[in-house]
Design an enzyme around this catalytic site. Structure first.
Site, PDB file in Angstrom:
ATOM      1  N   TYR A  53       0.836  -1.222   0.000  1.00  0.00           N
ATOM      2  CA  TYR A  53       0.000   0.000   0.000  1.00  0.00           C
ATOM      3  C   TYR A  53       0.867   1.267   0.000  1.00  0.00           C
ATOM      4  O   TYR A  53       0.452   2.276  -0.556  1.00  0.00           O
ATOM      5  CB  TYR A  53      -1.023  -0.020   1.144  1.00  0.00           C
ATOM      6  CG  TYR A  53      -2.100  -1.042   0.863  1.00  0.00           C
ATOM      7  CD1 TYR A  53      -2.951  -0.883  -0.228  1.00  0.00           C
ATOM      8  CD2 TYR A  53      -2.236  -2.186   1.629  1.00  0.00           C
ATOM      9  CE1 TYR A  53      -3.901  -1.842  -0.548  1.00  0.00           C
ATOM     10  CE2 TYR A  53      -3.185  -3.157   1.326  1.00  0.00           C
ATOM     11  CZ  TYR A  53      -4.003  -2.970   0.241  1.00  0.00           C
ATOM     12  OH  TYR A  53      -4.941  -3.917  -0.086  1.00  0.00           O
ATOM     13  N   ARG A  56       1.464   1.772  -3.659  1.00  0.00           N
ATOM     14  CA  ARG A  56       0.254   2.268  -4.356  1.00  0.00           C
ATOM     15  C   ARG A  56       0.046   3.753  -4.040  1.00  0.00           C
ATOM     16  O   ARG A  56      -0.332   4.550  -4.880  1.00  0.00           O
ATOM     17  CB  ARG A  56      -1.011   1.502  -3.922  1.00  0.00           C
ATOM     18  CG  ARG A  56      -1.000   0.005  -4.090  1.00  0.00           C
ATOM     19  CD  ARG A  56      -1.187  -0.433  -5.533  1.00  0.00           C
ATOM     20  NE  ARG A  56      -0.061  -0.160  -6.369  1.00  0.00           N
ATOM     21  CZ  ARG A  56       1.127  -0.812  -6.325  1.00  0.00           C
ATOM     22  NH1 ARG A  56       1.332  -1.788  -5.489  1.00  0.00           N
ATOM     23  NH2 ARG A  56       2.120  -0.481  -7.126  1.00  0.00           N
ATOM     24  N   ASN A  89     -13.186   2.039  -5.746  1.00  0.00           N
ATOM     25  CA  ASN A  89     -11.788   2.451  -5.880  1.00  0.00           C
ATOM     26  C   ASN A  89     -11.273   3.089  -4.596  1.00  0.00           C
ATOM     27  O   ASN A  89     -11.998   3.806  -3.909  1.00  0.00           O
ATOM     28  CB  ASN A  89     -11.633   3.420  -7.048  1.00  0.00           C
ATOM     29  CG  ASN A  89     -11.915   2.741  -8.372  1.00  0.00           C
ATOM     30  OD1 ASN A  89     -11.934   1.509  -8.432  1.00  0.00           O
ATOM     31  ND2 ASN A  89     -12.138   3.515  -9.405  1.00  0.00           N
ATOM     32  N   HIS A 106     -14.594   0.728  -0.240  1.00  0.00           N
ATOM     33  CA  HIS A 106     -13.474  -0.119   0.186  1.00  0.00           C
ATOM     34  C   HIS A 106     -12.332   0.669   0.808  1.00  0.00           C
ATOM     35  O   HIS A 106     -11.203   0.194   0.862  1.00  0.00           O
ATOM     36  CB  HIS A 106     -12.957  -0.937  -1.013  1.00  0.00           C
ATOM     37  CG  HIS A 106     -13.964  -1.925  -1.515  1.00  0.00           C
ATOM     38  ND1 HIS A 106     -13.961  -2.430  -2.781  1.00  0.00           N
ATOM     39  CD2 HIS A 106     -15.039  -2.492  -0.897  1.00  0.00           C
ATOM     40  CE1 HIS A 106     -14.971  -3.278  -2.928  1.00  0.00           C
ATOM     41  NE2 HIS A 106     -15.644  -3.326  -1.798  1.00  0.00           N
ATOM     42  N   CYS A 117      -9.003   2.535  18.102  1.00  0.00           N
ATOM     43  CA  CYS A 117     -10.260   3.291  18.152  1.00  0.00           C
ATOM     44  C   CYS A 117     -10.991   3.321  16.803  1.00  0.00           C
ATOM     45  O   CYS A 117     -12.073   3.875  16.703  1.00  0.00           O
ATOM     46  CB  CYS A 117     -10.022   4.716  18.660  1.00  0.00           C
ATOM     47  SG  CYS A 117      -9.208   5.807  17.485  1.00  0.00           S
ATOM     48  N   CYS A 134      -1.954   7.383  16.235  1.00  0.00           N
ATOM     49  CA  CYS A 134      -3.316   7.828  15.973  1.00  0.00           C
ATOM     50  C   CYS A 134      -3.528   9.201  16.630  1.00  0.00           C
ATOM     51  O   CYS A 134      -3.331   9.325  17.843  1.00  0.00           O
ATOM     52  CB  CYS A 134      -4.315   6.814  16.534  1.00  0.00           C
ATOM     53  SG  CYS A 134      -6.021   7.417  16.506  1.00  0.00           S
ATOM     54  N   GLY A 173     -16.946   0.352 -15.178  1.00  0.00           N
ATOM     55  CA  GLY A 173     -15.623  -0.239 -14.959  1.00  0.00           C
ATOM     56  C   GLY A 173     -15.542  -1.191 -13.791  1.00  0.00           C
ATOM     57  O   GLY A 173     -14.528  -1.241 -13.098  1.00  0.00           O
ATOM     58  N   THR A 174     -16.610  -1.956 -13.579  1.00  0.00           N
ATOM     59  CA  THR A 174     -16.548  -2.972 -12.526  1.00  0.00           C
ATOM     60  C   THR A 174     -16.935  -4.326 -13.104  1.00  0.00           C
ATOM     61  O   THR A 174     -17.907  -4.424 -13.848  1.00  0.00           O
ATOM     62  CB  THR A 174     -17.438  -2.613 -11.316  1.00  0.00           C
ATOM     63  OG1 THR A 174     -17.408  -3.713 -10.392  1.00  0.00           O
ATOM     64  CG2 THR A 174     -18.870  -2.295 -11.679  1.00  0.00           C
TER      65      THR A 174
HETATM   66  P1  NAD Z   1     -12.022  -5.461 -11.553  1.00  0.00           P
HETATM   67  O1  NAD Z   1     -10.559  -5.316 -11.774  1.00  0.00           O
HETATM   68  O2  NAD Z   1     -12.548  -6.756 -11.062  1.00  0.00           O
HETATM   69  O3  NAD Z   1     -12.775  -5.145 -12.941  1.00  0.00           O
HETATM   70  C1  NAD Z   1     -12.439  -4.038 -13.732  1.00  0.00           C
HETATM   71  C2  NAD Z   1     -13.450  -3.886 -14.837  1.00  0.00           C
HETATM   72  O4  NAD Z   1     -13.147  -2.706 -15.571  1.00  0.00           O
HETATM   73  C3  NAD Z   1     -13.448  -5.051 -15.841  1.00  0.00           C
HETATM   74  O5  NAD Z   1     -14.774  -5.441 -16.074  1.00  0.00           O
HETATM   75  C4  NAD Z   1     -12.802  -4.433 -17.086  1.00  0.00           C
HETATM   76  O6  NAD Z   1     -13.286  -4.997 -18.307  1.00  0.00           O
HETATM   77  C5  NAD Z   1     -13.218  -2.977 -16.955  1.00  0.00           C
HETATM   78  N1  NAD Z   1     -12.347  -2.014 -17.632  1.00  0.00           N
HETATM   79  C6  NAD Z   1     -11.045  -2.135 -17.982  1.00  0.00           C
HETATM   80  N2  NAD Z   1     -10.621  -1.008 -18.575  1.00  0.00           N
HETATM   81  C7  NAD Z   1     -11.677  -0.157 -18.593  1.00  0.00           C
HETATM   82  C8  NAD Z   1     -11.871   1.168 -19.060  1.00  0.00           C
HETATM   83  N3  NAD Z   1     -10.883   1.865 -19.646  1.00  0.00           N
HETATM   84  N4  NAD Z   1     -13.100   1.742 -18.902  1.00  0.00           N
HETATM   85  C9  NAD Z   1     -14.120   1.051 -18.315  1.00  0.00           C
HETATM   86  N5  NAD Z   1     -13.990  -0.195 -17.860  1.00  0.00           N
HETATM   87  C10 NAD Z   1     -12.787  -0.795 -17.989  1.00  0.00           C
HETATM   88  O7  NAD Z   1     -12.434  -4.246 -10.647  1.00  0.00           O
HETATM   89  P2  NAD Z   1     -13.611  -4.023  -9.584  1.00  0.00           P
HETATM   90  O8  NAD Z   1     -14.876  -4.600 -10.103  1.00  0.00           O
HETATM   91  O9  NAD Z   1     -13.531  -2.605  -9.213  1.00  0.00           O
HETATM   92  O10 NAD Z   1     -13.241  -4.919  -8.322  1.00  0.00           O
HETATM   93  C11 NAD Z   1     -11.937  -5.129  -7.893  1.00  0.00           C
HETATM   94  C12 NAD Z   1     -11.486  -4.513  -6.568  1.00  0.00           C
HETATM   95  O11 NAD Z   1     -10.265  -3.930  -6.929  1.00  0.00           O
HETATM   96  C13 NAD Z   1     -12.242  -3.413  -5.913  1.00  0.00           C
HETATM   97  O12 NAD Z   1     -12.574  -3.860  -4.653  1.00  0.00           O
HETATM   98  C14 NAD Z   1     -11.238  -2.243  -5.788  1.00  0.00           C
HETATM   99  O13 NAD Z   1     -11.168  -1.787  -4.443  1.00  0.00           O
HETATM  100  C15 NAD Z   1      -9.910  -2.837  -6.127  1.00  0.00           C
HETATM  101  N6  NAD Z   1      -9.026  -2.037  -7.018  1.00  0.00           N
HETATM  102  C16 NAD Z   1      -9.053  -0.671  -6.966  1.00  0.00           C
HETATM  103  C17 NAD Z   1      -8.250   0.079  -7.817  1.00  0.00           C
HETATM  104  C18 NAD Z   1      -8.307   1.586  -7.736  1.00  0.00           C
HETATM  105  O14 NAD Z   1      -8.565   2.129  -6.667  1.00  0.00           O
HETATM  106  N7  NAD Z   1      -8.118   2.308  -8.850  1.00  0.00           N
HETATM  107  C19 NAD Z   1      -7.417  -0.583  -8.745  1.00  0.00           C
HETATM  108  C20 NAD Z   1      -7.393  -2.002  -8.753  1.00  0.00           C
HETATM  109  C21 NAD Z   1      -8.208  -2.704  -7.876  1.00  0.00           C
END
Ligand code: NAD
Length: 242
Positions: A53, A56, A89, A106, A117, A134, A173-174
């Protein structure tokens, strides 16, 4: 009054150069998701997870919001009080784009959480080195503020509230693997938009060809940035109706 529920995921930030899980075989920046994002991984190796982290957080400082973040921030501004944006995200790119009211389901990379706490406090892009205290209770046992697999996600109650309040659902994008978006789309009785450049089939054991997009009224099969114009046309029509 018509209201919009947005649920965004890693794909929203992909065009800003932040990697998704899905497109990398369940790897997050070349790490196994279960090693860096689960309670088992955390118990096994706190140093590794903290370092993950830290990396990141450092990367995030140099990432910029993309066109989709900016359009969504403007949408929140233009329809003040009528947009609920829930994001999976942990980045802050919606905030960097000017959004004021994003619900992070998340957690957030730029905060740490006290294990005594449970209060969170901002660390911005700094590395967690182990001497953080903290500011609320003085405890030194603090951790990243990211909800891991195996932990409760208190903000999920906002999903159920939003379903009750809103009339249009937009998933951007999920993959729907962490939060199942099919039951949510069903609640909206087809007033729904899915934005994803790829079709995603659900993990259904009965039908491997059960595609998520079939549960949505509109499937905009484009990258988030390229989908904004089509999305706005549908929103304007919907919001004009009530
Ligand atoms: P996921 O990685 O499972 O799915 C990502 C989705 O985005 C896919 O369906 C993919 O086809 C689509 N995608 C790829 N490029 C795209 C674009 N340019 N525009 C639109 N869609 C696009 O992600 P999720 O469903 O968010 O779940 C994964 C977990 O990953 C979450 O809990 C999240 O907290 C964590 N995560 C977060 C980040 C961040 O904060 N940016 C990055 C990676 C993972």
């Amino acid at each position: 009054m018509h209201k919009i529920m947005i649920l965004s995921g890693a794909g929203l930030s992909a065009e800003s150069g932040i990697r998704t899980f899905r497109d990398h075989d369940g790897l997050w920046e070349n790490h196994s998701v279960m090693e860096v994002c689960s309670t088992q991984g955390w118990i096994a190796n706190r140093v590794k997870v903290t370092s993950f982290y830290n990396d990141r957080r450092r990367d995030l400082e140099f990432k910029e919001p993309n066109h989709a973040h900016k359009v969504l921030a403007q949408l929140e501004h233009d329809y003040r009080g009528r947009v609920i944006h829930l994001t999976q995200n942990i980045d802050n790119l919606m905030e960097k784009a000017g959004a004021k009211d994003i619900i992070h389901l998340h957690g957030t990379l730029t905060d740490l959480r006290c294990e005594a706490c449970t209060q969170i406090f901002n660390i911005a892009y700094k590395k967690q080195v182990g001497n953080e205290k903290c500011p609320h209770c003085g405890n030194t046992r603090v951790r990243h503020n990211v909800v891991m697999f195996g932990e409760a996600a208190p903000e999920y109650t906002r999903i159920y509230q939003s379903i009750k309040e809103c009339t249009l659902f937009i998933a951007i994008g999920t993959s729907g693997t962490v939060i199942d978006i099919i039951p949510i789309a069903k609640e909206f009785n087809k007033h729904s938009i899915l934005i994803d450049p790829k079709r995603q089939n659900t993990a259904s054991t009965f039908d491997p060809h059960d595609y998520i997009d079939e549960y949505f009224e509109h499937f905009i099969q484009k990258k988030a940035g390229d989908a904004m114009e089509d999305m706005m046309d549908i929103i304007k029509e919907h919001m004009g109706q009530g």
